[in-house]
Design an enzyme around this catalytic site. Sequence first.
Site, PDB file in Angstrom:
ATOM      1  N   MET A  10      33.734 -36.781  45.250  1.00 58.19           N
ATOM      2  CA  MET A  10      33.073 -37.121  43.982  1.00 58.19           C
ATOM      3  C   MET A  10      34.091 -37.223  42.847  1.00 58.19           C
ATOM      4  SD  MET A  10      29.813 -34.569  44.550  1.00 58.19           S
ATOM      5  CE  MET A  10      30.844 -33.230  45.202  1.00 58.19           C
ATOM      6  N   GLN A  52      22.706 -39.619  39.810  1.00 61.62           N
ATOM      7  CA  GLN A  52      23.062 -39.329  38.426  1.00 61.62           C
ATOM      8  C   GLN A  52      22.451 -40.375  37.494  1.00 61.62           C
ATOM      9  OE1 GLN A  52      27.336 -39.414  38.508  1.00 61.62           O
ATOM     10  NE2 GLN A  52      27.542 -37.285  39.178  1.00 61.62           N
ATOM     11  N   THR A  83      34.323 -31.349  41.399  1.00 61.11           N
ATOM     12  CA  THR A  83      33.950 -32.279  40.332  1.00 61.11           C
ATOM     13  C   THR A  83      33.360 -31.459  39.203  1.00 61.11           C
ATOM     14  OG1 THR A  83      32.295 -33.930  39.676  1.00 61.11           O
ATOM     15  CG2 THR A  83      31.836 -32.685  41.661  1.00 61.11           C
ATOM     16  N   CYS A 197      36.939 -34.030  33.555  1.00 64.01           N
ATOM     17  CA  CYS A 197      36.535 -34.866  34.689  1.00 64.01           C
ATOM     18  C   CYS A 197      37.729 -34.874  35.620  1.00 64.01           C
ATOM     19  CB  CYS A 197      36.189 -36.275  34.240  1.00 64.01           C
ATOM     20  SG  CYS A 197      35.880 -37.406  35.619  1.00 64.01           S
TER      21      CYS A 197
END
Length: 234
Positions: A10, A52, A83, A197
Amino acid sequence: MKTIGLLGGMSWESTASYYRALNEGVKSALGGLHSARIVLYSVDFAEIEAMQARDDWEGAARLLSQAARGVQAAGADFLMIGTNTMHRVATDIEAAVDIPLLHIADATAERLMADDVERVGLLGTRYTMVQDFYKGRMTDQYGLDVLVPPEDEQDEIHRIIFEELCLGRIREASRLSLLSSIQALYERGARAVILGCTEIALLVRQGDTGVRLYDTTAIHAERAIEWALSDVKV
């Protein structure tokens, strides 16, 4: 040495960074031919991203909880979600397994506190910057003041992550855009900026800016190595 359980994919680009960091960290600590004991479950990110986008966090929680149970069954002693964004469902995943979860926001907040950073900027996906599961945890549990970019910058950061970095595309114009957002957060009073991120560190490095950066992938991996090599039960 404990076995690290890692939910990855991810995206797979950032999971590769995790795998390298975990193995290099164990090798540095123990020397010789040592490497990390890792149980990795790598999901199909297209499925996660679609959930998402349609705000189906319950579906994502079910999918990742099933993956976490598989990691536990394979012998992992503790769990990492590779993630930042999918820590949105961390509580659901924790409830699905009997092994502890090493939360990426906790590891990062504890590093910030150790460095006496109280006001910090946050870059990440729109979900991470807007929703409260990440910055709220840092504020409520650690007393940090977390700043995020304005909405138009959030949109561009989100686009760069999903349309470029998650596809392995590195573009100089996007690097400059992120550096501009980092500088703006600093000028608003942030003493450092969280690369919240796991893909952002593929594009922006500390050498690119004078603003202090906190790479969550590196911090998360370093704490996992501590847990893996500790004699204390986690």
